[in-house]
Scaffold this motif. Structure first.
Motif, PDB file in Angstrom:
ATOM      1  N   ARG A  52      26.921  46.157  32.195  1.00 21.46           N
ATOM      2  CA  ARG A  52      26.854  45.837  30.938  1.00 21.46           C
ATOM      3  C   ARG A  52      28.261  46.136  30.549  1.00 21.46           C
ATOM      4  NH1 ARG A  52      27.340  50.242  28.315  1.00 21.46           N
ATOM      5  NH2 ARG A  52      25.668  51.464  28.755  1.00 21.46           N
ATOM      6  N   LYS A  53      28.601  45.134  29.650  1.00 19.89           N
ATOM      7  CA  LYS A  53      29.945  45.202  29.018  1.00 19.89           C
ATOM      8  C   LYS A  53      30.541  46.174  28.582  1.00 19.89           C
ATOM      9  CE  LYS A  53      33.494  43.320  25.056  1.00 19.89           C
ATOM     10  NZ  LYS A  53      33.646  42.761  24.294  1.00 19.89           N
ATOM     11  N   VAL A  54      31.392  47.125  29.266  1.00 15.30           N
ATOM     12  CA  VAL A  54      32.193  48.921  29.010  1.00 15.30           C
ATOM     13  C   VAL A  54      33.303  48.303  28.717  1.00 15.30           C
ATOM     14  CG1 VAL A  54      30.831  49.240  30.198  1.00 15.30           C
ATOM     15  CG2 VAL A  54      33.092  48.951  31.273  1.00 15.30           C
ATOM     16  N   GLU A  55      33.265  49.687  27.726  1.00 12.15           N
ATOM     17  CA  GLU A  55      34.766  49.755  27.112  1.00 12.15           C
ATOM     18  C   GLU A  55      35.440  51.025  28.418  1.00 12.15           C
ATOM     19  OE1 GLU A  55      35.720  51.515  23.540  1.00 12.15           O
ATOM     20  OE2 GLU A  55      38.441  51.198  23.986  1.00 12.15           O
ATOM     21  N   ALA A  56      35.876  50.135  29.647  1.00 12.16           N
ATOM     22  CA  ALA A  56      35.960  51.270  30.747  1.00 12.16           C
ATOM     23  C   ALA A  56      37.075  52.386  30.684  1.00 12.16           C
ATOM     24  CB  ALA A  56      36.857  49.832  31.440  1.00 12.16           C
ATOM     25  N   LEU A  57      38.114  51.927  29.322  1.00 10.89           N
ATOM     26  CA  LEU A  57      39.371  52.471  29.054  1.00 10.89           C
ATOM     27  C   LEU A  57      39.407  52.424  27.520  1.00 10.89           C
ATOM     28  CD1 LEU A  57      41.508  51.816  32.452  1.00 10.89           C
ATOM     29  CD2 LEU A  57      40.154  54.367  31.797  1.00 10.89           C
ATOM     30  N   PRO A  58      40.544  53.234  27.261  1.00 10.14           N
ATOM     31  CA  PRO A  58      40.784  52.789  25.928  1.00 10.14           C
ATOM     32  C   PRO A  58      41.236  51.334  25.938  1.00 10.14           C
ATOM     33  CG  PRO A  58      41.077  54.832  25.780  1.00 10.14           C
ATOM     34  CD  PRO A  58      40.907  54.931  27.359  1.00 10.14           C
TER      35      PRO A  58
ATOM     36  N   TRP B 245      35.486  49.030  38.487  1.00  7.60           N
ATOM     37  CA  TRP B 245      34.318  50.328  38.747  1.00  7.60           C
ATOM     38  C   TRP B 245      33.803  50.872  37.498  1.00  7.60           C
ATOM     39  CZ3 TRP B 245      32.376  51.588  42.922  1.00  7.60           C
ATOM     40  CH2 TRP B 245      32.296  52.653  43.337  1.00  7.60           C
ATOM     41  N   LYS B 246      34.208  50.411  36.247  1.00 10.17           N
ATOM     42  CA  LYS B 246      33.137  51.839  35.899  1.00 10.17           C
ATOM     43  C   LYS B 246      32.321  50.140  35.175  1.00 10.17           C
ATOM     44  CE  LYS B 246      35.688  55.157  33.815  1.00 10.17           C
ATOM     45  NZ  LYS B 246      37.173  55.587  33.221  1.00 10.17           N
ATOM     46  N   TYR B 247      32.941  49.372  35.040  1.00  6.69           N
ATOM     47  CA  TYR B 247      31.396  47.943  34.949  1.00  6.69           C
ATOM     48  C   TYR B 247      30.365  47.804  35.977  1.00  6.69           C
ATOM     49  CZ  TYR B 247      29.006  44.028  34.391  1.00  6.69           C
ATOM     50  OH  TYR B 247      28.594  41.938  34.986  1.00  6.69           O
ATOM     51  N   GLU B 248      31.204  48.139  37.624  1.00  2.18           N
ATOM     52  CA  GLU B 248      30.222  47.995  38.205  1.00  2.18           C
ATOM     53  C   GLU B 248      29.414  49.419  38.200  1.00  2.18           C
ATOM     54  OE1 GLU B 248      30.472  46.081  40.519  1.00  2.18           O
ATOM     55  OE2 GLU B 248      28.854  46.846  42.037  1.00  2.18           O
TER      56      GLU B 248
ATOM     57  N   VAL C  19      49.681  49.686  37.682  1.00  4.20           N
ATOM     58  CA  VAL C  19      48.820  49.371  37.018  1.00  4.20           C
ATOM     59  C   VAL C  19      47.486  48.229  37.762  1.00  4.20           C
ATOM     60  CG1 VAL C  19      48.588  47.363  35.214  1.00  4.20           C
ATOM     61  CG2 VAL C  19      50.353  48.989  35.256  1.00  4.20           C
ATOM     62  N   ALA C  20      47.789  48.180  38.990  1.00  5.12           N
ATOM     63  CA  ALA C  20      46.647  47.417  39.507  1.00  5.12           C
ATOM     64  C   ALA C  20      45.355  48.219  39.826  1.00  5.12           C
ATOM     65  CB  ALA C  20      47.060  47.491  40.880  1.00  5.12           C
ATOM     66  N   GLU C  21      45.649  50.080  39.647  1.00 10.61           N
ATOM     67  CA  GLU C  21      45.128  50.316  40.291  1.00 10.61           C
ATOM     68  C   GLU C  21      44.154  50.645  38.684  1.00 10.61           C
ATOM     69  OE1 GLU C  21      43.712  52.485  42.246  1.00 10.61           O
ATOM     70  OE2 GLU C  21      42.408  53.758  41.377  1.00 10.61           O
ATOM     71  N   LEU C  22      44.498  50.553  37.540  1.00  6.81           N
ATOM     72  CA  LEU C  22      43.999  50.431  36.469  1.00  6.81           C
ATOM     73  C   LEU C  22      43.056  49.313  36.428  1.00  6.81           C
ATOM     74  CD1 LEU C  22      45.434  52.260  33.132  1.00  6.81           C
ATOM     75  CD2 LEU C  22      44.956  49.231  33.250  1.00  6.81           C
ATOM     76  N   ILE C  23      43.234  48.600  36.843  1.00  3.44           N
ATOM     77  CA  ILE C  23      42.207  47.759  36.727  1.00  3.44           C
ATOM     78  C   ILE C  23      41.172  47.534  37.384  1.00  3.44           C
ATOM     79  CG2 ILE C  23      41.984  44.757  37.524  1.00  3.44           C
ATOM     80  CD1 ILE C  23      43.872  45.025  35.024  1.00  3.44           C
ATOM     81  N   ARG C  24      41.300  48.195  39.267  1.00  3.19           N
ATOM     82  CA  ARG C  24      40.501  48.643  39.661  1.00  3.19           C
ATOM     83  C   ARG C  24      39.161  50.090  39.118  1.00  3.19           C
ATOM     84  NH1 ARG C  24      38.652  51.820  43.481  1.00  3.19           N
ATOM     85  NH2 ARG C  24      40.025  53.767  43.738  1.00  3.19           N
TER      86      ARG C  24
ATOM     87  N   ASP D  52      35.516  42.598  42.009  1.00  2.00           N
ATOM     88  CA  ASP D  52      34.922  43.824  42.081  1.00  2.00           C
ATOM     89  C   ASP D  52      36.078  44.669  42.208  1.00  2.00           C
ATOM     90  OD1 ASP D  52      36.100  43.128  44.754  1.00  2.00           O
ATOM     91  OD2 ASP D  52      34.330  44.157  45.895  1.00  2.00           O
ATOM     92  N   PRO D  53      35.313  46.392  43.138  1.00  3.65           N
ATOM     93  CA  PRO D  53      36.682  47.329  42.169  1.00  3.65           C
ATOM     94  C   PRO D  53      37.058  47.934  44.152  1.00  3.65           C
ATOM     95  CG  PRO D  53      34.456  48.217  41.899  1.00  3.65           C
ATOM     96  CD  PRO D  53      34.394  46.761  41.882  1.00  3.65           C
ATOM     97  N   PHE D  54      36.340  47.248  44.719  1.00  6.72           N
ATOM     98  CA  PHE D  54      36.119  48.029  46.383  1.00  6.72           C
ATOM     99  C   PHE D  54      37.079  47.229  46.892  1.00  6.72           C
ATOM    100  CE2 PHE D  54      31.212  47.233  44.892  1.00  6.72           C
ATOM    101  CZ  PHE D  54      31.241  48.596  45.059  1.00  6.72           C
ATOM    102  N   TRP D  55      38.504  48.011  46.650  1.00  9.73           N
ATOM    103  CA  TRP D  55      39.898  47.306  47.212  1.00  9.73           C
ATOM    104  C   TRP D  55      40.871  48.503  47.341  1.00  9.73           C
ATOM    105  CZ3 TRP D  55      43.337  46.886  44.072  1.00  9.73           C
ATOM    106  CH2 TRP D  55      43.066  45.712  41.831  1.00  9.73           C
ATOM    107  N   ARG D  56      41.350  48.655  47.602  1.00  7.77           N
ATOM    108  CA  ARG D  56      42.580  48.591  47.892  1.00  7.77           C
ATOM    109  C   ARG D  56      43.999  48.977  47.827  1.00  7.77           C
ATOM    110  NH1 ARG D  56      41.503  54.009  46.105  1.00  7.77           N
ATOM    111  NH2 ARG D  56      39.817  54.487  46.757  1.00  7.77           N
ATOM    112  N   ASP D  57      44.364  47.566  48.439  1.00  8.58           N
ATOM    113  CA  ASP D  57      45.603  47.729  48.444  1.00  8.58           C
ATOM    114  C   ASP D  57      45.921  45.933  47.678  1.00  8.58           C
ATOM    115  OD1 ASP D  57      48.214  45.962  49.213  1.00  8.58           O
ATOM    116  OD2 ASP D  57      48.151  45.438  51.125  1.00  8.58           O
ATOM    117  N   PRO D  58      46.937  45.805  46.129  1.00  2.00           N
ATOM    118  CA  PRO D  58      46.560  45.089  45.588  1.00  2.00           C
ATOM    119  C   PRO D  58      46.852  43.372  46.010  1.00  2.00           C
ATOM    120  CG  PRO D  58      47.834  47.322  44.701  1.00  2.00           C
ATOM    121  CD  PRO D  58      47.957  47.549  46.096  1.00  2.00           C
TER     122      PRO D  58
END
Ligand SMILES: C[S@@+](CC[C@H](N)C(=O)[O-])C[C@H]1O[C@@H](n2cnc3c(N)ncnc32)[C@H](O)[C@@H]1O
Length: 198
Positions: free
Chosen positions: A94-100, A87-90, A78-83, A14-20
């Motif tokens: 459904r399946k998303v292209e969250a970033l290029p 978040w975009k999925y959240e 890079v961890a922020e990119l994953i978060r 899930d995207p609800f975290w800050r510290d990798p």
């Protein structure tokens, strides 16, 4: 195309975290991404990375990253990119292209291994020496995280793989294994594509 699947036992889904570091070792996920795609002043083209995040609170998440010059990578975060991708999925659920070049969906390790076609190689110290294995075109390498693949996933992967491959008796980090595999294939001139960074 070089393909990698890495299973993360505890990385937050899930995207609800800050510290990798406290997000199920998202710092290790970042290291894997960096060593899969980054080179000195260059990026690797022709690579596909499948991350399975199996930690709380909505597992399993499949993050698929495909070499794309438009992916807004910053080696420092890079961890922020994953978060952001999670978040975009959240928002859509459904399946998303969250970033290029970065896709997120809810899908299991087993489904991904099953879906991917072509030659599959499980990375395990107990396997056949890499020096004796013929790596075929469009290889898919399957690896565990710092904890290793859970028993059921290991059993499943053993059944689905064409070969179980060992890099020797030393236990390497997942990211180091990826570097070694890239190194070997670079030197064999297989599926190599490098994009210089301006
Ligand atoms: C840090 S290791 C996992 C260590 C974990 N404690 C275990 O025993 O499985 C991370 C992953 O890298 C791969 N790996 C590490 N060393 C390897 C080697 N010498 N040969 C093949 N694969 C290796 C495996 O896929 C492993 O799951």
């Amino acid at each position: 195309m070089r393909r990698f699947i890495v299973f993360f036992n505890e990385a937050r889904s899930d995207p609800f975290w800050r510290d990798p570091m406290k997000a199920g070792r998202m710092d290790i996920v970042s290291n894997v991404i960096i060593h899969t795609f980054f080179l000195s002043n260059a990026m690797r083209g022709n690579v596909e990375l499948h991350l399975i995040l199996n930690g709380p609170r909505d597992p399993p998440k499949h993050i698929e990253m495909i070499s794309n010059p438009q992916t807004p990578f910053s080696k420092k975060d890079v961890a922020e990119l994953i978060r952001i991708a999670l978040w975009k999925y959240e928002k859509k659920k459904r399946k998303v292209e969250a970033l290029p070049g970065v896709f997120v969906e809810k899908k299991s390790f087993e489904e991904i291994v099953e879906e991917e076609e072509g030659p599959k190689y499980l990375l395990d110290r107990s396997g056949k020496s890499i020096w004796k294995v013929e790596i075929e075109e469009k290889p898919l390498f399957i690896l565990g995280d710092h904890i290793g693949l859970p028993k059921d996933k290991l059993r499943f992967a053993r059944k689905k793989c064409d070969e179980i491959v060992s890099l020797g008796s030393v236990t390497y980090f997942t990211s180091q294994c990826i570097v070694i595999l890239h190194f070997l294939m670079d030197n064999l001139g297989k599926d190599i594509e490098i994009w210089e960074r301006k």
